[in-house]
Scaffold this motif. Structure first.
Motif, PDB file in Angstrom:
ATOM      1  N   LEU A 194      53.583  33.647  16.537  1.00 15.21           N
ATOM      2  CA  LEU A 194      53.427  32.756  17.576  1.00 15.21           C
ATOM      3  C   LEU A 194      54.118  33.133  18.771  1.00 15.21           C
ATOM      4  CD1 LEU A 194      53.420  29.410  15.586  1.00 15.21           C
ATOM      5  CD2 LEU A 194      51.489  30.587  16.448  1.00 15.21           C
ATOM      6  N   ALA A 195      55.336  33.713  18.721  1.00 13.25           N
ATOM      7  CA  ALA A 195      56.195  33.995  20.063  1.00 13.25           C
ATOM      8  C   ALA A 195      55.570  35.014  20.664  1.00 13.25           C
ATOM      9  CB  ALA A 195      57.587  34.223  19.675  1.00 13.25           C
ATOM     10  N   GLU A 196      54.972  35.968  19.996  1.00  7.56           N
ATOM     11  CA  GLU A 196      54.624  37.129  20.696  1.00  7.56           C
ATOM     12  C   GLU A 196      53.291  37.324  21.098  1.00  7.56           C
ATOM     13  OE1 GLU A 196      56.871  39.251  21.649  1.00  7.56           O
ATOM     14  OE2 GLU A 196      58.516  38.267  20.607  1.00  7.56           O
ATOM     15  N   ARG A 197      52.546  36.608  20.520  1.00  8.25           N
ATOM     16  CA  ARG A 197      51.003  36.417  20.967  1.00  8.25           C
ATOM     17  C   ARG A 197      50.628  35.201  21.343  1.00  8.25           C
ATOM     18  NH1 ARG A 197      48.484  40.321  16.020  1.00  8.25           N
ATOM     19  NH2 ARG A 197      49.804  42.059  16.243  1.00  8.25           N
ATOM     20  N   LYS A 198      49.450  35.374  22.063  1.00 10.68           N
ATOM     21  CA  LYS A 198      48.705  34.013  22.641  1.00 10.68           C
ATOM     22  C   LYS A 198      48.261  33.250  21.538  1.00 10.68           C
ATOM     23  CE  LYS A 198      46.292  31.858  26.600  1.00 10.68           C
ATOM     24  NZ  LYS A 198      45.653  32.027  27.878  1.00 10.68           N
ATOM     25  N   ARG A 199      48.189  32.108  21.079  1.00 10.92           N
ATOM     26  CA  ARG A 199      47.624  31.751  20.272  1.00 10.92           C
ATOM     27  C   ARG A 199      47.056  30.474  20.701  1.00 10.92           C
ATOM     28  NH1 ARG A 199      47.253  35.007  15.759  1.00 10.92           N
ATOM     29  NH2 ARG A 199      48.849  36.262  15.722  1.00 10.92           N
ATOM     30  N   SER A 200      46.082  29.832  19.691  1.00  2.77           N
ATOM     31  CA  SER A 200      45.248  28.467  19.895  1.00  2.77           C
ATOM     32  C   SER A 200      45.975  27.357  19.383  1.00  2.77           C
ATOM     33  CB  SER A 200      43.649  28.714  19.554  1.00  2.77           C
ATOM     34  OG  SER A 200      43.775  28.714  18.233  1.00  2.77           O
ATOM     35  N   LEU A 201      45.558  26.268  19.937  1.00  4.64           N
ATOM     36  CA  LEU A 201      45.931  24.934  19.199  1.00  4.64           C
ATOM     37  C   LEU A 201      45.936  25.049  17.847  1.00  4.64           C
ATOM     38  CD1 LEU A 201      45.531  22.080  21.966  1.00  4.64           C
ATOM     39  CD2 LEU A 201      47.661  23.396  21.558  1.00  4.64           C
ATOM     40  N   TRP A 231      61.538  27.639  19.791  1.00  4.89           N
ATOM     41  CA  TRP A 231      61.624  29.026  20.337  1.00  4.89           C
ATOM     42  C   TRP A 231      60.366  29.811  20.605  1.00  4.89           C
ATOM     43  CZ3 TRP A 231      60.571  33.789  17.969  1.00  4.89           C
ATOM     44  CH2 TRP A 231      61.198  34.804  18.642  1.00  4.89           C
ATOM     45  N   ALA A 232      59.724  29.567  19.647  1.00  2.00           N
ATOM     46  CA  ALA A 232      58.176  30.237  19.510  1.00  2.00           C
ATOM     47  C   ALA A 232      57.488  29.712  20.740  1.00  2.00           C
ATOM     48  CB  ALA A 232      57.484  30.132  18.116  1.00  2.00           C
ATOM     49  N   ALA A 233      57.441  28.334  21.028  1.00  2.00           N
ATOM     50  CA  ALA A 233      56.649  27.786  22.113  1.00  2.00           C
ATOM     51  C   ALA A 233      57.243  28.251  23.401  1.00  2.00           C
ATOM     52  CB  ALA A 233      56.658  26.334  21.881  1.00  2.00           C
ATOM     53  N   ILE A 234      58.466  28.313  23.661  1.00  2.00           N
ATOM     54  CA  ILE A 234      59.205  28.679  25.029  1.00  2.00           C
ATOM     55  C   ILE A 234      58.916  30.123  25.031  1.00  2.00           C
ATOM     56  CG2 ILE A 234      61.388  29.007  25.922  1.00  2.00           C
ATOM     57  CD1 ILE A 234      62.118  26.435  24.647  1.00  2.00           C
ATOM     58  N   ARG A 235      59.101  31.018  24.112  1.00  2.00           N
ATOM     59  CA  ARG A 235      58.761  32.488  24.215  1.00  2.00           C
ATOM     60  C   ARG A 235      57.243  32.694  24.757  1.00  2.00           C
ATOM     61  NH1 ARG A 235      61.927  36.302  22.032  1.00  2.00           N
ATOM     62  NH2 ARG A 235      60.376  37.897  22.826  1.00  2.00           N
ATOM     63  N   GLN A 236      56.434  32.039  24.031  1.00  2.00           N
ATOM     64  CA  GLN A 236      54.918  31.804  24.356  1.00  2.00           C
ATOM     65  C   GLN A 236      54.495  31.222  25.853  1.00  2.00           C
ATOM     66  OE1 GLN A 236      50.939  30.071  22.682  1.00  2.00           O
ATOM     67  NE2 GLN A 236      51.779  31.608  21.325  1.00  2.00           N
ATOM     68  N   LYS A 237      54.878  30.238  25.945  1.00  2.00           N
ATOM     69  CA  LYS A 237      54.405  29.290  27.093  1.00  2.00           C
ATOM     70  C   LYS A 237      55.338  29.431  28.297  1.00  2.00           C
ATOM     71  CE  LYS A 237      50.931  27.725  24.528  1.00  2.00           C
ATOM     72  NZ  LYS A 237      49.602  28.139  24.793  1.00  2.00           N
ATOM     73  N   GLY A 238      56.705  29.591  27.858  1.00  2.00           N
ATOM     74  CA  GLY A 238      57.646  29.334  28.954  1.00  2.00           C
ATOM     75  C   GLY A 238      58.221  28.149  28.944  1.00  2.00           C
ATOM     76  N   ALA A 243      54.479  23.986  27.025  1.00  2.00           N
ATOM     77  CA  ALA A 243      54.701  24.392  25.691  1.00  2.00           C
ATOM     78  C   ALA A 243      54.538  23.056  24.893  1.00  2.00           C
ATOM     79  CB  ALA A 243      56.286  24.676  25.415  1.00  2.00           C
ATOM     80  N   LEU A 244      54.482  21.815  25.736  1.00  3.81           N
ATOM     81  CA  LEU A 244      54.354  20.640  24.800  1.00  3.81           C
ATOM     82  C   LEU A 244      53.048  20.388  24.190  1.00  3.81           C
ATOM     83  CD1 LEU A 244      55.800  18.197  27.684  1.00  3.81           C
ATOM     84  CD2 LEU A 244      57.050  19.125  25.446  1.00  3.81           C
ATOM     85  N   PRO A 245      51.931  20.788  24.552  1.00 12.26           N
ATOM     86  CA  PRO A 245      50.702  20.644  23.474  1.00 12.26           C
ATOM     87  C   PRO A 245      51.053  21.316  22.227  1.00 12.26           C
ATOM     88  CG  PRO A 245      50.185  20.777  25.841  1.00 12.26           C
ATOM     89  CD  PRO A 245      51.566  21.140  25.691  1.00 12.26           C
TER      90      PRO A 245
END
Length: 498
Positions: A194-201, A231-238, A243-245
């Motif tokens: 999840l941290a390294e690749r863009k993932r859907s909800l 950590w995963a959300a921040i790495r992916q979304k910033g 990152a909240l959704p």
């Protein structure tokens, strides 16, 4: 004619793994994945062999088959016999939230099909545990590949296949240990993905549902999950509102997964609490009374008939309320002693040392050996963590988070080798990263490697200028065949030149 002679040469040549066909074919083969398959199959075979040797110990009938699965076995038997999720101890103690529900319900299904406390049931559940232990090689490999590279991931998977704690606990222990370890290691790998690749909800919802399933197996798995998902959300979304959704979706999915059990507990006990209710009992077992051992039998109702009678008299919920009062009273009046015990439990968790008193070692004769092995593993893991951080492998942060957060509950209550086991994959992964360069260097200068090289030097390869067979290596005994093969090749080359 030349084609027939060539075919005869190929049929008679004894080809080895190093002399099969061309280098191009070797490059096309995925040997890393083969290494993973070998690790999984080796792990499964080893655990099933041990399981076959010890399975009869689980069916020993004393104390109403208590040794089959302890509280887990009793609750599973109660469910299988139609009495609901209740009676974790001897006698009728009533409805229970002593355990998380997933593993006892799984065992109850096996009991329903194969018989309560039967040899077939023991074989089935230990085979399931062994399968979980073997499959753990896969997320270890994938996590290692994502953090450190394919080489470390492959070696770590192979190390897990042979890991003594895993072999013992998977093949012998009827508890949720193997399943908890598999799920937590899967969550580690999914966190990295999840941290390294863009993932859907939808991907985040699946992640949250797996977190909820882990909580229903072993609630201590929840300890590192807020940090891992954050950590995963921040790495992916910033570090912003984007990152909240993702985090909200994962949280909602987790809550929805565990909510049926929470509703059941509230309806049965008429008070809100999370997955289990035995935390304060474990605090008293690890702290009240004698500190000779990390576990005080006299405080546990499975060993103390007075405690069991008290639990039967006032019910599980009332009994746990009493234990909460006793535990808090002890912590308040003996704060220094409690903190010192927490330090001792930390040392025992990571280094296997509790006491050198003779009466303790009589109860735990394997502790000296365990202390050496456990200390070595921990030192290697800490070394691997430091080395990875110096080399800027920042993907190691989720591993470090699991090592820091998950054992905290056992520092507060009491430790056991099976309680630490869910973090063992991270220990193996970090230890492998620390150890394999040193082992590779030792292998490079070893006399065994030199002997193998000398052996190989006596078997000179025959290089053939045929596009389909770039290299074939023949044994020394086949020199006439090699000579004929070489002659055919030279004739073919001359014909091409003409």
């Amino acid at each position: 004619m030349g084609a027939l002679v060539l075919e005869d040469v190929l049929n008679r040549a004894r080809l080895t793994d190093e002399s099969v066909v061309t280098r191009g074919v070797w490059k096309k083969l995925d040997w890393r994945r083969n290494k993973l398959k070998i690790a999984v199959l080796l792990a499964l075979a080893l655990r099933l062999i041990v399981c076959a040797c010890v399975v009869e110990d689980r069916t020993e009938p004393s104390r109403k088959h208590w040794n089959f699965g302890y509280e887990t076995g009793f609750v599973a038997a109660s469910v299988a016999n139609g009495n609901g999720f209740s009676n974790p101890l001897f006698g009728r103690t009533g409805p229970s939230a002593w355990l998380a529900p997933a593993y006892p319900l799984l065992l109850s299904g096996i009991f329903h099909v194969l018989g309560t406390f039967s040899l077939a049931s023991a074989s089935a559940i230990l085979a399931f545990n062994s399968l979980c232990g073997a499959l753990t090689c896969i997320p270890i490999y994938l996590s290692g590949k994502r953090i450190f590279g394919e080489l470390t991931g492959g070696y770590a998977a192979m190390a897990w296949a042979l890991f003594p704690y895993s072999v013992y606990l998977d093949a012998y222990w009827v508890w949720d240990t193997a399943l908890s370890t598999l799920v937590l290691t899967l969550l580690l790998w999914l966190t990295l993905e999840l941290a390294e690749r863009k993932r859907s909800l939808l991907d985040w919802a699946g992640y949250g549902a797996l977190c909820g399933l882990g909580a229903l197996i072993n609630p201590t798995i929840l300890a590192p999950l807020p940090f891992l998902s954050g950590w995963a959300a921040i790495r992916q979304k910033g570090l912003n509102r984007n990152a909240l959704p993702a985090l909200a979706t994962a949280g909602i999915a987790c809550v929805l997964t565990v909510s049926p059990w929470l509703v059941r507990n509230y309806n049965v006990f008429h008070e809100p609490f999370l997955i289990k209710n035995n935390f304060w009992l474990e605090v008293t077992v690890g702290n009240l009374g004698s500190h000779r051992h990390w576990w005080n039998d006299n405080q546990h109702p499975s060993r103390n008939i007075g405690e069991l009678q008290e639990m039967m008299r006032i019910g599980e919920s009332g009994y746990m309320a009493e234990k909460k009062h006793e535990a808090l009273q002890f912590v308040e009046s003996h704060t220094a002693t409690y903190l010192w015990m927490c330090v001792r439990r930390f040392v025992y968790t990571w280094f296997g040392f509790w006491s050198v008193r003779l009466d303790y070692l009589v109860d735990e004769p394997m502790d000296p050996l365990n202390m050496i092995f456990c200390s070595t593993l921990s030192v290697m893991a800490f070394w691997g963590l430091a080395r990875s951080w110096r080399q800027k492998y920042y993907g190691v942060l989720p591993c470090a988070t699991i090592l820091v957060t998950l054992p905290v509950v056992h520092y507060l209550t009491h430790p056991f080798v099976s309680y630490r086991h869910p973090v063992d994959p991270e220990i193996v992964l970090l230890g492998t990263f620390a150890a394999w360069p040193m082992l590779a260097e030792q292998w490079r200068v070893s006399s065994l490697r030199a002997a193998l090289l000398r052996y190989r030097s006596t078997r000179e390869p025959v290089y053939v200028p045929i596009p389909a067979l770039a290299r074939i290596e023949l044994r020394t005994a086949d020199e006439p065949i090699a000579s004929g093969f070489k002659q055919i090749a030279e004739q073919d080359s001359s014909a091409e030149m003409r």
